[in-house]
Design an enzyme around this catalytic site. Structure first.
Site, PDB file in Angstrom:
ATOM      1  N   VAL A 175       0.591  -1.233   0.350  1.00  0.00           N
ATOM      2  CA  VAL A 175      -0.332   0.206   0.154  1.00  0.00           C
ATOM      3  C   VAL A 175       0.585   1.552  -0.283  1.00  0.00           C
ATOM      4  O   VAL A 175       0.855   2.546  -0.805  1.00  0.00           O
ATOM      5  CB  VAL A 175      -1.638  -0.206   1.138  1.00  0.00           C
ATOM      6  N   ASP A 176       1.979   1.102   1.073  1.00  0.00           N
ATOM      7  CA  ASP A 176       2.722   2.902   1.211  1.00  0.00           C
ATOM      8  C   ASP A 176       3.580   2.893  -0.551  1.00  0.00           C
ATOM      9  O   ASP A 176       3.589   3.849  -0.746  1.00  0.00           O
ATOM     10  CB  ASP A 176       4.170   1.939   2.018  1.00  0.00           C
ATOM     11  N   VAL A 177       3.821   1.332  -1.341  1.00  0.00           N
ATOM     12  CA  VAL A 177       4.418   1.896  -2.513  1.00  0.00           C
ATOM     13  C   VAL A 177       3.266   2.443  -4.319  1.00  0.00           C
ATOM     14  O   VAL A 177       3.767   3.379  -4.555  1.00  0.00           O
ATOM     15  CB  VAL A 177       5.295   0.109  -2.551  1.00  0.00           C
ATOM     16  N   GLY A 180       2.886   5.949  -2.717  1.00  0.00           N
ATOM     17  CA  GLY A 180       4.177   6.938  -3.005  1.00  0.00           C
ATOM     18  C   GLY A 180       4.655   6.824  -4.967  1.00  0.00           C
ATOM     19  O   GLY A 180       5.057   8.032  -5.304  1.00  0.00           O
TER      20      GLY A 180
END
Length: 391
Positions: A175-177, A180
């Protein structure tokens, strides 16, 4: 240094200044990709540093956390305590002279320090601010945004893992990737639009919306039908066979996307009649009878290893491959000439880094410096301020 030039700062985003107030992963990943492409990124850290400096093990050969290293190369680090008036003044100077200011604080924090979009725009109408939050700036503003939490609340864990058993997370902070990458896309779109309008704008992305977009067919199905998809283990809800299957030694993934590929699979397995079976003739038939198909394929695959079958099936034009470790995947990419790992040297040390996956023919990614120590560049200026002027 970019190949073919003596300028270590050359790149597609050369000349772009980024004041990076973000930490952990989503923001730092976006700004690292920008730095790879030539942007001048100054990472502003609190006195205790980015949390991921302490997320270990594992550690690299120099004793640094590999988690931090994964998202912070090509940047310079300065330490600023925003509650200190002198440090805050420097942070405000960096922000007002930047092209891009990115943060992932809770909504309202940047405004408290005079670093919000409205305040910065008054000083520099061309500035682009990018705010990354967990659940948006409205009703979800107070909710903490951690990848695992959003995997759970955003539905990803509901479609991941075995059919029977507890919910499962994905094995990386996906999810962070995704967030980003959305932050990077939005920021670069704003930079392009600024070339036309001469004005900056505010970019907002949040983990929940990014995940819902990244769930693609799964979230689309729920939106269109009102019915939430359920876990199917490693099987695909709409395609068969599209999953790992056991062989005589290890598992092999079959990714059969159309009927023609299934016909080639059946022939390569020595069972051409399988594709003529009414239960398996079309993809819809195979999905309806996936359990029977899985058993039949398992029997045919049992005499040989996953590696052996992979070679045979790929030669026959069938998408197939063994389930590998991350290390084996890096070795495969190297064998294919993709050069997945690059040594990043600087400041008396070398860091082995996973390469930027974006290939540009004239202004490729460059690797100028390894992930910085905390406050390593405390007196850093923007790069164009460092360059000597002509007499």
């Amino acid at each position: 240094m970019t190949e073919g030039t003596n300028d270590p700062y050359a790149g597609a985003l050369s000349g772009i200044r980024v004041a990076d107030f973000s930490r952990v992963l989503a923001g730092p990943y976006a700004t690292m990709l920008m730095a790879d492409l030539g942007a001048d990124v100054i990472k502003v850290e609190p006195p205790q540093g980015d949390d991921t400096r302490r997320w270990a093990p594992p550690l690299d050969d120099t004793g640094r956390a590999t988690y931090f290293a994964s998202a912070n190369r090509n940047k310079r680090s300065i330490v600023l305590d925003l509650t200190d008036p002198d440090d805050l003044a420097r942070a405000q100077h960096l922000a007002t002279t930047a092209d891009v200011v990115i943060d992932n604080f809770r909504p309202g924090v940047m405004a408290r320090f005079g670093l919000d979009h409205e305040t910065l725009t008054a000083a520099n109408p061309r500035v682009i601010t990018c705010a990354i939050t967990g659940f948006g700036t409205g009703e979800g503003a107070a909710m903490p945004g951690y990848d695992l939490l959003v995997q759970a609340m955003g539905g990803l864990m509901s479609v991941t893992g075995p059919v029977e058993g507890p919910a499962s997370k994905v094995g990386a902070a996906l999810v962070d990737v995704i967030t980003g990458l959305h932050a990077l896309t939005g920021t670069q779109a704003a930079l392009l639009e600024r070339e036309r309008s001469g004005r900056g704008q505010r970019v907002e992305v949040n983990l929940l919306s990014s995940l819902l977009s990244g769930l693609v067919n799964q979230s689309s199905a729920a939106a269109a039908t009102g019915v939430s998809p359920q876990r199917t283990g490693n099987a695909h809800p709409s395609i068969a066979p599209y999953e790992p299957l056991p062989t005589g030694d290890g598992e092999i993934v079959l990714a059969i996307g159309n009927d023609r590929q299934f016909q080639r699979l059946a022939a390569a397995l020595g069972a051409p009649g399988l594709s003529e079976d009414d239960r398996f003739r079309t993809n819809s038939d195979r999905v309806a009878h996936r359990d029977v198909l899985r058993e039949a394929l398992g029997t045919l695959l049992a005499p040989r290893s996953a590696t052996s079958w992979s070679e045979t099936l790929r030669a026959a034009g069938v998408p197939a491959g063994p389930v590998q470790t991350v290390g084996e995947a890096l070795d495969l990419a190297e064998t294919l000439g993709l050069h997945p790992v690059v040594p990043v040297a600087g400041e008396g040390r070398v860091s082995q880094q996973v390469a930027n996956p974006i290939t540009l023919s004239r202004s490729p990614a460059h690797y100028v410096s390894p992930p910085p120590d905390l406050g390593e560049h405390q007196d850093a200026l923007w790069r164009d301020e460092q360059r000597p002027t002509a007499d």
